[in-house]
Design an enzyme around this catalytic site. Structure first.
Site, PDB file in Angstrom:
ATOM      1  N   SER A   1      -4.170 -11.550  -2.371  1.00  0.00           N
ATOM      2  CA  SER A   1      -2.758 -11.187  -2.465  1.00  0.00           C
ATOM      3  C   SER A   1      -2.294 -11.357  -3.899  1.00  0.00           C
ATOM      4  CB  SER A   1      -1.944 -12.098  -1.546  1.00  0.00           C
ATOM      5  OG  SER A   1      -0.583 -12.082  -1.890  1.00  0.00           O
TER       6      SER A   1
ATOM      7  N   CYS B   1       8.653  -8.902  -1.531  1.00  0.00           N
ATOM      8  CA  CYS B   1       8.644 -10.353  -1.779  1.00  0.00           C
ATOM      9  C   CYS B   1       8.829 -10.672  -3.260  1.00  0.00           C
ATOM     10  CB  CYS B   1       7.367 -10.957  -1.244  1.00  0.00           C
ATOM     11  SG  CYS B   1       7.269 -10.894   0.561  1.00  0.00           S
TER      12      CYS B   1
ATOM     13  N   LYS C   1       0.812  -1.219   0.000  1.00  0.00           N
ATOM     14  CA  LYS C   1       0.000   0.000   0.000  1.00  0.00           C
ATOM     15  C   LYS C   1       0.840   1.260   0.000  1.00  0.00           C
ATOM     16  CE  LYS C   1      -3.159  -2.975   0.188  1.00  0.00           C
ATOM     17  NZ  LYS C   1      -2.205  -4.082   0.380  1.00  0.00           N
TER      18      LYS C   1
END
Length: 554
Positions: free
Chosen positions: A470, A191, A121
């Site tokens: 996700s 990630c 975000k």
């Protein structure tokens, strides 16, 4: 200069006194003041190294004749917030980040800004602030994490999430999972797959608000530090030339961003974030535009979770410039769009000699992974306002499917059923009251989708929700169902055992219940009301728009 509001004139003597209290000299105050927004913290792996990025940015600003002044921004790690109450706060943090930066940069009128985000975000939140403020700006992110190396091969965070389901199924021991836990995330960075953070960092580069290389240069490399120094120098050039974010973010940038989104197979969260970002520039990006572009844009990349490649492989294959150059071959890139380099997209691609260096990582447009883009927009009786699926990560067997509804009013209830072995092949898990308003906060459903995959049901079970997913989700995961249950959407009328038809090629999502029965259910429908103890979430539930328009706060 904008900073003269607090540095020049007789009446600003008190302001100068306060600035001198920071240790600033008269000479430093005479130069352009550049705000450096740093989202560093010791909680988020993607942000733990951002102080190093900030120091490099400030060195670049000073080298180009400016005075940098750093201030902080918050950032949530969606992985750490997953599958508990904390996930309700992740999406609301996007607006909070944008609002807090607007406050800081208006109360303290900087001449220019450099934004340093990295994770989910923080990137859209900072892009929203950048366009809202519209002062000369550059974004430089922290960069992607490298993939982990384990005895079983490469791994990333999603490998661990799916490992939980594999242990439950008996395909992996807890000792093997423990080894995976320690090896999957080797260090700092966002990630390693094409999850939400890297999707948005790549698209910030595509849009032109970040320098070439921003989306893919690994976090641990010296090249990332050099990129940060160049960002500091470049923002001074933007200031001198008075090139502002809204000069860059035009309809041309929108078209380029959505095309690259589809070619990369980005996270479905881009369908929430890009409309919110572009709205700050007065541009309307609708679900129909996403779908129109998806239908004509080939999917050139299958990065984790859709495939075995990671962002480091995309970088080695030529990065975002190579993807844009490939799309340019079939006229899907507007070369005339301006960027923070001070040059157009076309000039950048030519100067970089952009080309594909590994045709397995970035497929040629005439031999793509699939002829359509990574994301599809579905509509139908179950989702009249639209729903989103990452079709590039859906098993072929699930592209067209009729399934039996298994209905849950929360993520926790669904996870309990999955892990308890109560979900079977041919089921469609329906998780509702997880939308922007009904959650509130629109939690990500990574835990249930990973459990489905880990238990070997990825080619047999769908998950349909008014929540979101996700970027690490794979499988027939259909989210953002609109209208959401809390607003009286048809997903609130689904009952256990109903049949649902999914037809991704036809862009259809239908509840196979006749209209008379639906009318009876609608007449008796009373939405579930949750007790919301958080004042922030109460405000958010009142103010947030539909997922179909980016879950923006009104």
């Amino acid at each position: 200069m904008r900073s003269k509001k607090m540095t020049h004139g007789l009446e600003k003597a008190p302001h100068r006194s306060l600035l001198h209290a920071l240790g600033l000299t008269r000479e430093e105050l005479a130069r352009p003041l550049v705000g450096v927004v740093n989202a560093a913290n010791e909680v988020v792996p993607g942000h733990i190294h951002l102080d190093d990025i900030a120091e490099a940015v400030k060195a670049g600003v000073r080298a180009a004749g400016g005075t940098p002044l750093e201030f902080p921004a918050i950032a949530v790690c969606d992985g750490l917030a997953m599958n508990h109450e904390g996930m309700r706060f992740s999406l609301p943090s996007r607006e909070l980040i944008a609002d807090s930066i607007e406050i800081m940069a208006t109360a303290h009128p900087f001449d220019a800004l450099v934004f340093i985000p990295n994770c989910d975000k923080s990137v859209p939140g900072m892009l929203m602030a950048m366009l809202r403020l519209d002062v000369p700006s550059v974004m430089v992110s922290g960069g992607p994490m490298l993939a982990g190396a384990t005895l079983a091969g490469r791994a990333d965070l999603i490998t661990v999430f799916e490992g939980v389901g594999r242990v439950q199924r008996g395909d992996m021991t807890e000792a093997e999972l423990d080894e995976l836990v320690e090896g999957a995330c080797p260090g700092c960075g966002s990630c390693a797959g094409m999850f939400t953070a890297n999707s948005m960092n790549c698209l910030a580069e595509t849009i032109g608000l970040a320098l070439p290389g921003n989306g893919t240069t690994p976090a641990v490399t010296a090249a990332r530090i050099r990129l940060a120094k160049h960002a500091g120098m470049k923002v001074m050039e933007m200031l001198e030339r008075n090139i502002r974010p809204r000069d860059i973010v035009t309809e041309k940038a929108v078209a380029n961003a959505v095309a690259v989104d589809m070619a990369l197979g980005c996270s479905t969260n881009t369908v929430l974030h890009l409309p919110a970002v572009f709205a700050e520039a007065g541009l309307d990006l609708t679900l129909d535009i996403f779908d129109k572009v998806s239908r004509k844009t080939p999917n050139l990349c299958k990065l984790s979770p859709a495939g075995h490649h990671h962002i480091q492989d995309l970088h080695a294959a030529g990065g975002i410039p190579a993807v844009m150059a490939e799309l340019d071959r079939i006229g899907l890139i507007d070369r005339s769009a301006m960027t923070v380099t001070g040059r157009t997209v076309g000039e950048n691609l030519d100067a970089l000699g952009a080309k594909v260096r590994d045709a397995d990582v970035i497929r040629p447009v005439d031999a793509p992974y699939s002829p359509q883009g990574g994301i599809a927009i579905l509509k139908g009786s179950l989702a009249p306002g639209g729903a989103v699926v990452k079709q590039s990560a859906v098993a072929p067997e699930m592209m067209v499917r009729e399934a039996v509804a298994r209905v849950f009013d929360s993520e926790e209830a669904a996870c309990e059923a999955i892990m308890g072995g109560r979900i079977k092949a041919g089921d469609a898990i329906v998780i509702r009251y997880e939308g922007p308003k009904g959650g509130p906060g629109m939690r990500e459903m990574l835990t249930p989708t990973s459990a489905i995959a880990g238990m070997g049901l990825g080619a047999d079970v769908a998950l349909i929700t008014d929540g979101r997913f996700s970027g690490g989700t794979r499988g027939a995961a259909i989210g953002h169902v609109s209208p959401e249950a809390a607003e009286g959407g048809p997903i609130g009328l689904v009952q256990e055992g109903d049949r649902i038809r999914i037809d991704i090629p036809a862009r259809a999502l239908d509840l196979l219940v006749d209209e008379d029965e639906l009318a009876r259910r609608r007449a008796a429908f009373v939405p579930v009301e949750k007790e919301i103890t958080s004042p922030l979430l109460r405000r958010y539930a009142r103010m947030v728009s539909s997922a179909a328009t980016g879950a923006r706060q009104r």
